[in-house]
Design a protein around this motif. Sequence first.
Motif, mmCIF file in Angstrom:
data_model
loop_
_atom_site.group_PDB
_atom_site.id
_atom_site.type_symbol
_atom_site.label_atom_id
_atom_site.label_comp_id
_atom_site.label_asym_id
_atom_site.label_seq_id
_atom_site.Cartn_x
_atom_site.Cartn_y
_atom_site.Cartn_z
ATOM 1 N N ARG A 39 0.813 -1.207 0.000
ATOM 2 C CA ARG A 39 0.000 0.000 0.000
ATOM 3 C C ARG A 39 0.854 1.269 0.000
ATOM 4 N N GLY A 40 2.157 1.118 -0.231
ATOM 5 C CA GLY A 40 2.995 2.288 -0.426
ATOM 6 C C GLY A 40 3.613 2.839 0.832
ATOM 7 N N GLY A 41 3.565 2.130 1.938
ATOM 8 C CA GLY A 41 4.155 2.615 3.168
ATOM 9 C C GLY A 41 5.610 2.234 3.275
ATOM 10 N N ALA A 42 6.110 2.236 4.511
ATOM 11 C CA ALA A 42 7.494 1.872 4.757
ATOM 12 C C ALA A 42 7.706 0.403 4.473
ATOM 13 N N PRO A 43 8.956 -0.001 4.201
ATOM 14 C CA PRO A 43 9.221 -1.403 3.949
ATOM 15 C C PRO A 43 8.746 -2.280 5.090
ATOM 16 N N ALA A 44 8.121 -3.411 4.748
ATOM 17 C CA ALA A 44 7.600 -4.316 5.753
ATOM 18 C C ALA A 44 8.739 -5.098 6.381
ATOM 19 N N THR A 45 8.704 -5.279 7.698
ATOM 20 C CA THR A 45 9.730 -6.023 8.407
ATOM 21 C C THR A 45 9.308 -7.458 8.663
ATOM 22 N N ALA A 46 8.026 -7.725 8.664
ATOM 23 C CA ALA A 46 7.555 -9.085 8.917
ATOM 24 C C ALA A 46 7.784 -9.956 7.696
ATOM 25 N N ARG A 47 8.006 -11.245 7.955
ATOM 26 C CA ARG A 47 8.191 -12.166 6.841
ATOM 27 C C ARG A 47 6.870 -12.309 6.088
ATOM 28 N N PRO A 48 6.945 -12.651 4.812
ATOM 29 C CA PRO A 48 5.713 -12.809 4.035
ATOM 30 C C PRO A 48 4.898 -13.984 4.535
ATOM 31 N N LEU A 49 3.597 -13.895 4.367
ATOM 32 C CA LEU A 49 2.741 -15.010 4.722
ATOM 33 C C LEU A 49 3.027 -16.193 3.806
ATOM 34 N N LEU A 50 3.208 -15.918 2.514
ATOM 35 C CA LEU A 50 3.485 -16.948 1.525
ATOM 36 C C LEU A 50 4.734 -16.559 0.746
ATOM 37 N N ASP A 51 5.667 -17.509 0.613
ATOM 38 C CA ASP A 51 6.888 -17.266 -0.132
ATOM 39 C C ASP A 51 7.169 -18.483 -1.009
ATOM 40 N N VAL A 52 6.901 -18.332 -2.296
ATOM 41 C CA VAL A 52 7.156 -19.386 -3.282
ATOM 42 C C VAL A 52 8.425 -19.002 -4.033
ATOM 43 N N SER A 53 9.424 -19.876 -4.018
ATOM 44 C CA SER A 53 10.718 -19.523 -4.592
ATOM 45 C C SER A 53 11.232 -20.621 -5.523
#
Length: 360
Positions: free
Chosen positions: A15-29
């Motif tokens: 949403r354009g705010g500061a960088p998120a510090t929490a890990r993503p809920l879903l991470d597909v790599s």
Amino acid sequence: MPETPLPDATAADPRGGAPATARPLLDVSGVTKSFGHGRRRLTALDGVDVTLRRGETLGLVGESGCGKSTLARVVLGLERPDSGTVRFDGTDPFALKGKELLAWRRRVQMVFQDPFASLNARMSAADLIGEPWRTHRDIVPTARDRERRVRELLSLVGLRESDAYRYPNEFSGGQRQRIGIARALALGPDLIVCDEPVSALDLSVQAQVLNVLSELRERLGVSYVFISHDLSVVRYISDRVTVMYLGKVIEHGRTEDVFDRPLHPYTAALMSAAPALDVSGASNGEEIRLRGEIPSPFDIPSGCRFRTRCWKSEERCAEHAPPAVTRDGTADTGQEPHQGLCHFPLGAGTTEAGVRPRVG
């Protein structure tokens, strides 16, 4: 030569705010998935990277056969990837067994495409919504609790409490889809995968169901992976968009960036074919007509897999895999970087990942 994967971009607030510090809920790599045997194998997913944060909606778009539904099945734990990793809240769901796996399945649910086929005609709305509790008995342990919770869920999706005792044939298509949404919410999930959830509905009903999904996200903080061919729907509901072609992610970024200034010619072609969408930055408002047919997934073109249909294709597109490029400025604002895979990205101001900006 393998195609360059898009750089990981998990740190920005959608949403354009500061960088998120929490890990993503879903991470597909780096996920790959193939079907078939021997030399006759179909590669449905090829090095796919996707991230999703809490409370976010990620739109997945692309033509039929691009791998969207296969990716959804991997996210749901219904298909095990051949390679790559899937992390849900930091946990590998494919490493879970027994009670741990059962507990994880509560956190990921699905809303199906066809509200007419996805509901058992012999079950009442209350039975349909409460069906998940037959497996997860500890969530709503008593009959009185189940009745109360069914009424709450019906109200949550905009239906009447008295609808609990009606059967699917007594509901409209939009109402049936609301029941499907209520059923998906019954276990209190963190993520709901929506596979073309409004494609079988009339336009006015589509808007109602989309509003329900949006309100539930704001109220409950649930995240969505939203699959759709309808780009106007994707634009309305998504925070970020991932574009797929022949099993590969070829562009992703914030919804407004991808829709208003597409990097990849394929994305621009999709936008130009969608009614009432302004793609003037890519094609001066004119429809882009792609040449040829979608190549067979059994015989993917060398270099850039889109080159056989692309009006910008040159010799290098056949000889070399396209580089990952980032729209200049989008990686430095604390927002989602806008990235794509292309030798000749659309518009000015792109930088190849890992190399100096090109001049001219």
